[in-house]
Write a protein that holds these residues in place. Structure first.
Motif, PDB file in Angstrom:
ATOM      1  N   ARG A  20       1.122  -0.731  -0.220  1.00  0.00           N
ATOM      2  CA  ARG A  20      -0.583   0.018   0.361  1.00  0.00           C
ATOM      3  C   ARG A  20       1.153   1.493  -0.025  1.00  0.00           C
ATOM      4  O   ARG A  20       0.381   2.624  -0.893  1.00  0.00           O
ATOM      5  N   GLU A  21       1.772   1.123   0.786  1.00  0.00           N
ATOM      6  CA  GLU A  21       3.057   2.345   1.039  1.00  0.00           C
ATOM      7  C   GLU A  21       3.613   2.920  -0.721  1.00  0.00           C
ATOM      8  O   GLU A  21       3.642   3.933  -1.035  1.00  0.00           O
ATOM      9  N   ASP A  24       0.762   4.214  -2.804  1.00  0.00           N
ATOM     10  CA  ASP A  24       0.961   6.062  -2.745  1.00  0.00           C
ATOM     11  C   ASP A  24       2.332   6.644  -2.916  1.00  0.00           C
ATOM     12  O   ASP A  24       1.463   7.580  -3.448  1.00  0.00           O
ATOM     13  N   GLU A  25       3.318   5.421  -3.166  1.00  0.00           N
ATOM     14  CA  GLU A  25       4.073   6.293  -3.780  1.00  0.00           C
ATOM     15  C   GLU A  25       4.978   6.117  -4.808  1.00  0.00           C
ATOM     16  O   GLU A  25       5.587   7.000  -4.853  1.00  0.00           O
ATOM     17  N   TYR A  29       7.341   9.830  -5.122  1.00  0.00           N
ATOM     18  CA  TYR A  29       7.972   9.793  -4.327  1.00  0.00           C
ATOM     19  C   TYR A  29       8.239  10.961  -3.368  1.00  0.00           C
ATOM     20  O   TYR A  29       9.138  11.867  -3.915  1.00  0.00           O
TER      21      TYR A  29
END
Ligand SMILES: *Cc1c(COP(=O)(O)O)cnc(C)c1O
Length: 361
Positions: A20-21, A24-25, A29
């Motif tokens: 998930r992280e 998101d990035e 980033y």
């Protein structure tokens, strides 16, 4: 979105938080306006990613300062050649053959010198770890080599071999970060990332500094010398940058979960759920000697290949994926790496019970 419980031996399940992280990035980033995939490996941002990853791994594994940590490419299999090319002085390596990966490493080393098989569990299809307390270690051996967790057969060394003073080299591809480790007992450790750490394309090498030598076998390519990568902090050429970034996130995740002791306790609980069931089942049977059982890879069979195939098929329909055993072994194998949650193992065992009630005699 629907995710399955993925029991694959590798590439394998990764923590959902990490995925998930990373999602998101993906587009931006941390304000850079780009993905880590698109980023220069010479940038400050990437330097900080690889630096943090190394720092976290050092902390997790308690890696002493006289060991280098390298993030390389070529998979674990490339280490089968790099180890002898870099570590051979007398051109003698002693190998303990506990499965296919150890055997492949041994065969590879024999292209560069004398590779002795000083113990083997081939006689019982690698279902146990041989007694390694008093091995015929060669006087002029440059190292003793083991595959510490045998991904295909589901065995794990519970005590390290007595190497009689020789350096120990270990392939820890399928057990890295699964429990605490005393790095000082080894000269060199390596692990392909795709079992317990991250995406395929990264191999982690932890090597004691005195084993990083200028004097390697003649003809050893620049890219296959540990010194090349150690001197350049794994940035001699473009490293597997995105893979290292994901590995770094997994290191952070393991730290948040309490580190390797906590991972070990959780892994033991998970494995016990499956092994306890196997030990009382009338249909399914574990294939490994109890004392040598792996916490990570659990092979089992019904003894009937049609029944095995039916089980794999029906399990898949339940969202329990990749339970088919290795193509050379048959049966089933559940790989329950760090990122496999307890719920996944419980669901597997519940389904096995159901299957046994229906098909067992
Ligand atoms: C998967 C595996 C390998 C091979 O890894 P590659 O990265 O595909 O070369 C070697 N050793 C062990 C113990 C493994 O589990």
């Amino acid at each position: 979105m629907s995710r399955v419980y993925n029991f694959s031996a590798g590439p394998a399940v990764l923590p959902e938080e990490v995925l998930r992280e990373a999602a998101d990035e993906m587009m931006d980033y941390r304000g850079s306006g780009m993905s880590v995939m698109e980023m220069s490996h010479r940038s400050k941002m990437f330097e900080s990613i690889i630096g943090q990853a190394e720092e976290d791994l050092r902390e997790l594994m308690n890696i002493p300062s006289n060991y280098k940590v390298l993030f390389l490419q070529g998979g674990a299999s490339q280490q089968f050649a790099m180890v002898p090319m870099n570590l051979f002085k007398n051109r003698v390596g002693d190998y303990i053959i506990t499965g296919q990966w150890a055997k492949k490493a041994w065969q590879e080393a024999s292209m560069y010198g004398t590779a002795n098989a000083i113990a083997s569990s081939a006689d019982k299809t690698f279902s146990y770890i041989p007694d390694v307390s008093d091995l015929p270690v060669s006087e002029n051996a440059d190292y003793v080599y083991i595959c510490e967790n045998n991904t295909i057969y589901g065995t794990k060394y519970k005590t390290l071999p007595n190497t009689k003073g020789k350096d120990l080299v270990a392939d820890i591809s399928s057990c890295i970060l699964s429990e605490p480790v005393d790095v000082t007992k080894y000269g060199l450790l390596f692990a392909g990332a795709q079992k317990n750490v991250g995406p395929a394309g990264v191999v982690i090498v932890i090597i004691r500094e005195d084993l990083i030598r200028d004097e390697v076998l003649p003809g050893t390519p620049t890219m296959l010398r540990y010194k090349t990568h150690a001197d350049n902090n794994s940035l001699y050429n473009t490293p597997p940058a995105y893979g290292i970034y994901i590995c770094g996130k997994v290191f952070q995740w393991v730290k948040k979960r309490g580190g390797l002791q906590a991972m070990k306790e959780y892994n033991e609980k998970k494995a016990a759920v499956l092994y306890d069931y196997l030990d009382q089942s009338c249909l399914f049977k574990g294939t490994v000697e109890k004392k040598d059982r792996s916490l990570m890879n659990v092979p089992f069979i019904t003894g009937d290949s049609d029944m095995d195939a039916l089980f794999v098929k029906e399990a898949k329909a339940q969202g329990l994926e990749n339970l088919k055993g290795h193509r050379t072994v048959g049966g089933m194998r559940a790989s329950i790496y760090n990122a496999m949650p307890m719920e996944g193992v419980e669901k597997l065992v519940a389904f096995m019970k159901e299957f046994e009630e229906k098909h067992g005699k």
